[in-house]
Design a protein around this motif. Structure first.
Motif, mmCIF file in Angstrom:
data_model
loop_
_atom_site.group_PDB
_atom_site.id
_atom_site.type_symbol
_atom_site.label_atom_id
_atom_site.label_comp_id
_atom_site.label_asym_id
_atom_site.label_seq_id
_atom_site.Cartn_x
_atom_site.Cartn_y
_atom_site.Cartn_z
ATOM 1 N N HIS B 108 -0.534 -7.371 -3.525
ATOM 2 C CA HIS B 108 0.618 -7.149 -4.407
ATOM 3 C C HIS B 108 0.617 -8.147 -5.577
ATOM 4 N N VAL B 111 -1.426 -7.187 -8.469
ATOM 5 C CA VAL B 111 -0.769 -6.196 -9.337
ATOM 6 C C VAL B 111 0.186 -6.915 -10.293
ATOM 7 N N PHE B 112 1.000 -7.835 -9.748
ATOM 8 C CA PHE B 112 1.975 -8.544 -10.598
ATOM 9 C C PHE B 112 1.267 -9.296 -11.727
ATOM 10 N N HIS B 128 -9.218 1.044 -7.746
ATOM 11 C CA HIS B 128 -8.722 2.424 -7.696
ATOM 12 C C HIS B 128 -8.405 2.975 -9.085
ATOM 13 N N ARG B 143 -1.281 3.589 -13.239
ATOM 14 C CA ARG B 143 -0.254 3.869 -12.239
ATOM 15 C C ARG B 143 -0.880 4.223 -10.898
ATOM 16 N N PHE B 144 -1.964 4.993 -10.930
ATOM 17 C CA PHE B 144 -2.633 5.367 -9.684
ATOM 18 C C PHE B 144 -3.154 4.120 -8.966
ATOM 19 N N GLU B 146 -2.368 0.985 -9.251
ATOM 20 C CA GLU B 146 -1.316 0.082 -8.791
ATOM 21 C C GLU B 146 -0.534 0.673 -7.617
ATOM 22 N N SER B 147 -0.328 1.997 -7.635
ATOM 23 C CA SER B 147 0.370 2.632 -6.509
ATOM 24 C C SER B 147 -0.454 2.492 -5.224
ATOM 25 N N VAL B 148 -1.756 2.708 -5.336
ATOM 26 C CA VAL B 148 -2.618 2.550 -4.154
ATOM 27 C C VAL B 148 -2.526 1.107 -3.653
ATOM 28 N N VAL B 150 -0.092 -1.022 -4.016
ATOM 29 C CA VAL B 150 1.215 -1.270 -3.379
ATOM 30 C C VAL B 150 1.184 -0.736 -1.948
ATOM 31 N N LEU B 151 0.637 0.459 -1.752
ATOM 32 C CA LEU B 151 0.588 1.040 -0.401
ATOM 33 C C LEU B 151 -0.361 0.276 0.516
ATOM 34 N N ASP B 154 1.529 -2.699 1.479
ATOM 35 C CA ASP B 154 2.581 -2.300 2.430
ATOM 36 C C ASP B 154 1.988 -2.122 3.828
ATOM 37 N N LEU B 155 0.826 -1.481 3.871
ATOM 38 C CA LEU B 155 0.192 -1.253 5.172
ATOM 39 C C LEU B 155 -0.168 -2.593 5.823
ATOM 40 N N LEU B 157 1.385 -5.359 5.381
ATOM 41 C CA LEU B 157 2.655 -5.957 5.805
ATOM 42 C C LEU B 157 3.088 -5.379 7.157
#
Lengths: 357, 357
Positions: B108, B111-112, B128, B143-144, B146-148, B150-151, B154-155, B157
């Motif tokens: 994450h 990304v920031f 990605h 966007r793609f 960064e979305s990947v 983030v997920l 998340d996984l 986490l």
């Protein structure tokens, strides 16, 4: 603290009404649990620094802004249908954890979809991007807003887990599966949209994971697990998968043809983002004209909508939704649960399949 | 499964060498635990769909790409210093959970910071985004990607929590605090950078939360908690806060003056992003020329670097780091732990304060 549900006067009451009232009382406790949990976190962090409460307060605002509370409702119903004690605090904590997880998913999802409105309010990233612009802060407004939203969602994910942390191992097993499924289902969803995958099997898989399991089956299984009734898992799985498919088809119909005033978000987002929704996958398998349009490069979102209307898809999908609700209800027909709760699950299946927002 | 550490021949061995060897064995078990956990998840998801393993495999790649394993090392040392059983599987699971949480934070964070390299490889979002571009997929590549990411974060986490899920309540309490602190500390960090806050108090607070607590104090406390020794918390807190500050100052020095070939990421990122680092906050308090430059609009990152060198900040901050290490070691001088482990903690303080990557 709270009045015991079981001690309330129930003599002469309609059993169905009493059951629903018990659910409502527990849902009220979930709201209070979420509210007081976040208020305590606010107080802890307010003592550290004024900036430290921003993420916590973003979550409080989102929780207070409403939402359908579908996952807590299924979790509580699963517990009560399984004969669980309504005064067991663990069910309130578990249902609150499911809702907090959902808040996390919404905040991150709004970043993935670049959505600017949620529940009639600016999304977390849109709000913080706007703050950045208004204050002429350093760096890029988009990156700032999205970074804040990622952290707010991360905090909700941590809190959801904290709310679930005293659950027994059998419940945690369902919880762990549910969460990994959510993240992986989300990934498959955005990957399929990016690849413009015209694969109805993949659309079904994503719908199964994201709606069938995440929204209905696993919340019911968490509730039954809290009640110590893992034996109900197979019936709840079958019910959840069928009703989840109906739920997702309704979601897709609302996105395609619904009223933004009801849903609180702009209509037609899925078409704009070229999402291979369950609705589209289903329609393509039935009508080649849909497939031809969807696979043609540079088709307009409005064309897809019009073609679906022309080919009578909305009426057909309504019939399919009715079949799914019936199939879901049949799955619990012989399950060892009180008939009152069987009726309640039937009513809930109808409610999620025929909601307008 | 694994040979018991306590059953290994230790006769005539130097106690310090034996202690360090025990730590190394446990760190090896943490690697194996992470590897086998992710391999099992890969197998589960490979059976569902080929796309379903992408996020899991991204985590495996990151874990395999190295890293300093500072948090597992402090967690294990905290446990062993507290007299914990080296063969208690709970300490391996807890240390693995800390590392998985860190993997989530890194993905994450990249990304920031819009970082493109991590550990000498493309970051998850960069990889990605590049795939998206190379395949000419739908939508925006950024966007793609960064979305990947983030997920994937998340996984990680979710998995970190799953690894920690069988820990007792006393450990979970530390764990919950550590995670909320991490998210809120990260928010304060990016907010301070965006606002271009020239507030040394805030820089210190962020460093305390993100380095002192997240990297050193809480991992030690988790380890001591697994060993059932919460009495060590105050000494570990004082040690962690001092050594954490030294760790953060070194981090800032490496970013400002370090060699990208050693750190695996570009140099000078903090200056470019106008981060009010602990180093800068500290330098500003000591020398008004630094404050004047930093608060002037449109100053170049290279100017800050040169001014720090001109005003002799690197040498001064080295002296401060030495003081911090001494203060940290003093904090554990009277703690009820075996002298061998006191020496090991002293060596670790020196190691993190004087690392070159």
């Amino acid at each position: 603290m709270t009045t015991e549900v079981t001690s309330s006067p129930g003599t002469g009451q309609d059993p169905a009404a009493a059951a629903r009232r018990t659910s409502q009382v527990l849902l009220g406790r979930v709201e209070e649990h979420l509210r007081s949990f976040l208020a305590a976190e606010h107080d802890t962090w307010a003592a550290v620094d004024e900036r430290a409460v921003v993420a916590v307060d973003a979550l409080s605002d989102l929780v207070a802004s409403g939402g359908k509370r579908i996952r807590p409702a299924f979790c509580i119903t699963g517990h009560l249908a399984a004969g669980g004690d309504p005064d067991d605090g663990a069910i309130v904590a578990a249902a609150a954890a499911l809702e907090m997880l959902h808040v996390s998913a919404l905040v991150h999802d709004d970043v993935f979809d670049a959505s600017t409105r949620r529940r009639g309010e600016p999304t977390v990233h849109a709000h913080h991007s706007a703050l950045h612009t208004a204050n002429a802060w350093q760096g890029e407004a988009r990156r700032f807003g999205e970074s804040v939203a990622v952290l707010v969602g991360d905090l909700a994910l941590v809190y959801s887990d904290q709310l679930m942390s005293s659950a027994p191992a059998t419940v945690l097993e369902v919880w762990n599966t549910l969460r990994a499924e959510l993240m992986i289902g989300q990934y498959m969803d955005i990957a399929a949209a990016a690849e413009f995958s015209v694969d109805p099997r993949l659309s079904r898989l994503v719908a199964l994971v994201k709606s069938g399991h995440y929204t209905i089956h696993r919340p019911l299984a968490v509730g039954a697990s809290v009640a110590g009734r893992p034996d109900l898992a197979p019936a709840f799985k079958e019910y959840g998968e069928a009703v989840g498919e109906a739920f997702q088809l309704r979601d897709d119909l609302l996105d395609a043809f619904g009223d933004a005033a009801d849903t609180g978000k702009p209509a037609g987002l899925d078409f704009q983002q070229h999402k291979m929704t369950l609705l589209l996958g289903w329609a393509m398998q039935r009508d080649d004209r849909i497939r031809t349009l969807v696979t043609s490069p540079r088709h307009a979102p409005a064309e897809v909508r019009d073609r679906l209307l022309d080919t009578g898809v909305p009426a057909d999908v309504e019939a399919h939704i009715a079949d799914l609700v019936e199939r879901g209800c049949k799955a619990i027909a012989d399950a060892p649960i009180d008939p009152v709760w069987r009726d309640e699950l039937t009513a809930m299946a109808t409610k999620v399949a025929y909601r307008n927002a």
